[in-house]
Write an enzyme that holds these catalytic residues in place. Sequence first.
Site, mmCIF file in Angstrom:
data_model
loop_
_atom_site.group_PDB
_atom_site.id
_atom_site.type_symbol
_atom_site.label_atom_id
_atom_site.label_comp_id
_atom_site.label_asym_id
_atom_site.label_seq_id
_atom_site.Cartn_x
_atom_site.Cartn_y
_atom_site.Cartn_z
ATOM 1 N N ASN A 133 -9.233 1.104 10.354
ATOM 2 C CA ASN A 133 -8.318 0.808 11.455
ATOM 3 C C ASN A 133 -8.742 1.566 12.706
ATOM 4 O O ASN A 133 -9.259 0.997 13.658
ATOM 5 C CB ASN A 133 -6.885 1.181 11.051
ATOM 6 C CG ASN A 133 -5.861 0.802 12.114
ATOM 7 O OD1 ASN A 133 -6.187 0.408 13.230
ATOM 8 N ND2 ASN A 133 -4.605 0.900 11.788
ATOM 9 N N THR A 134 -8.577 2.900 12.660
ATOM 10 C CA THR A 134 -8.808 3.702 13.862
ATOM 11 C C THR A 134 -10.214 3.518 14.439
ATOM 12 O O THR A 134 -10.377 3.434 15.657
ATOM 13 C CB THR A 134 -8.575 5.196 13.536
ATOM 14 O OG1 THR A 134 -7.243 5.336 13.070
ATOM 15 C CG2 THR A 134 -8.780 6.059 14.761
ATOM 16 N N GLY B 196 -7.227 8.562 10.532
ATOM 17 C CA GLY B 196 -7.433 8.537 11.980
ATOM 18 C C GLY B 196 -8.431 9.542 12.505
ATOM 19 O O GLY B 196 -8.619 9.664 13.712
ATOM 20 N N LYS C 187 0.866 -1.177 0.000
ATOM 21 C CA LYS C 187 0.000 0.000 0.000
ATOM 22 C C LYS C 187 0.900 1.223 0.000
ATOM 23 O O LYS C 187 1.651 1.446 0.955
ATOM 24 C CB LYS C 187 -0.893 -0.013 1.237
ATOM 25 C CG LYS C 187 -1.795 1.190 1.328
ATOM 26 C CD LYS C 187 -2.635 1.136 2.585
ATOM 27 C CE LYS C 187 -2.703 2.512 3.201
ATOM 28 N NZ LYS C 187 -3.317 2.479 4.529
#
Lengths: 66, 259
Positions: free
Chosen positions: B207-208, B159, B98
């Site tokens: 993710n976050t 995030g 990535k």
Amino acid sequence: MNLIVNGESVETKAKTVSELLAERGVTNRVAVEVDGHVVPYDEFSGYTLREGSHVEIIAFVGGGCG
Amino acid sequence: MVVDDFIVGGKTLSSRLFIGTGKFPDRRLIPDVIAESGSQVVTVALRRVNPESAEDNILSYVPDNVVLMPNTSGARNAEEAVRIARLARSAGCGNWIKIEITPDSTYLLPDNHETLLATQQLVKEGFVVLPYVMPDLVVARQLEDAGAAAVMPLGAPIGSNKGLKSRDFIAMLVEELSVPVVVDAGIGRPSEACEAMEMGCAAVLVNTAIASSENPVKMAKAFSEAVRAGRRAYLAGLGPVRDKAEASSPLTGFISSLE
């Protein structure tokens, strides 16, 4: 001999990448670069280190995005 | 539901939820998070080994049956990203990468130009390249032409949990590109992941939103369900949006009109 490992001067008896990893207690799957040359995982044991070489030992860590 | 797999870099995937491994309060949660999410693609970062301490191995928390997608986080230009990609592949964990090139430290916005350069180089070297980008259709087409396996636009800054702030621009990529479009940053709620899927995105990376939840394992399951719901809605085809009411019951034979 003396090496620069991850930016720090290190005195070592290791002759190969494998020996250096063992000496430093690195058992994780890591990536290694010696003087800008990427060393494939399966060549660690045969890759000979030289005095003054710059070695980068890179590990996978938690990370992502989002 | 009919089989609705999609293919990235020659790999057939049935789960449309990609997972990141950063910021978990306890790494021991990660195997359960991956299991509950059903994810088959998991991203990790690369950093120098700390010479003072033998570090915990993130790979020991990631099951072997998922695709490992190292990212180039920390790279500020194409050259650094290419270097990280080569290092990642040399560790023998596959050839997915990535691309994440973020010279801006406040918003971690990707540099689309450098990302294109890195993509062109790494495709030539045989990588499966998934670039993280600002949703710019012009650049996205160039990435596709360069051989990117997918294009991964941000919904909002990494995030931030702010959701699909770039929704209309992502919709353009979905409309115009042939490669999978994977929303890669900013998704904070399962409903936003669902919306991305309703729009026709091929997958989302989270993710976050999971890691910062009070219960990451339960949240992973919520995202899994949301992504599946959104995908199913997309396949079903959303009904049209109208400005005025349109009765869904017959407009004749009202009870009050019975004599």
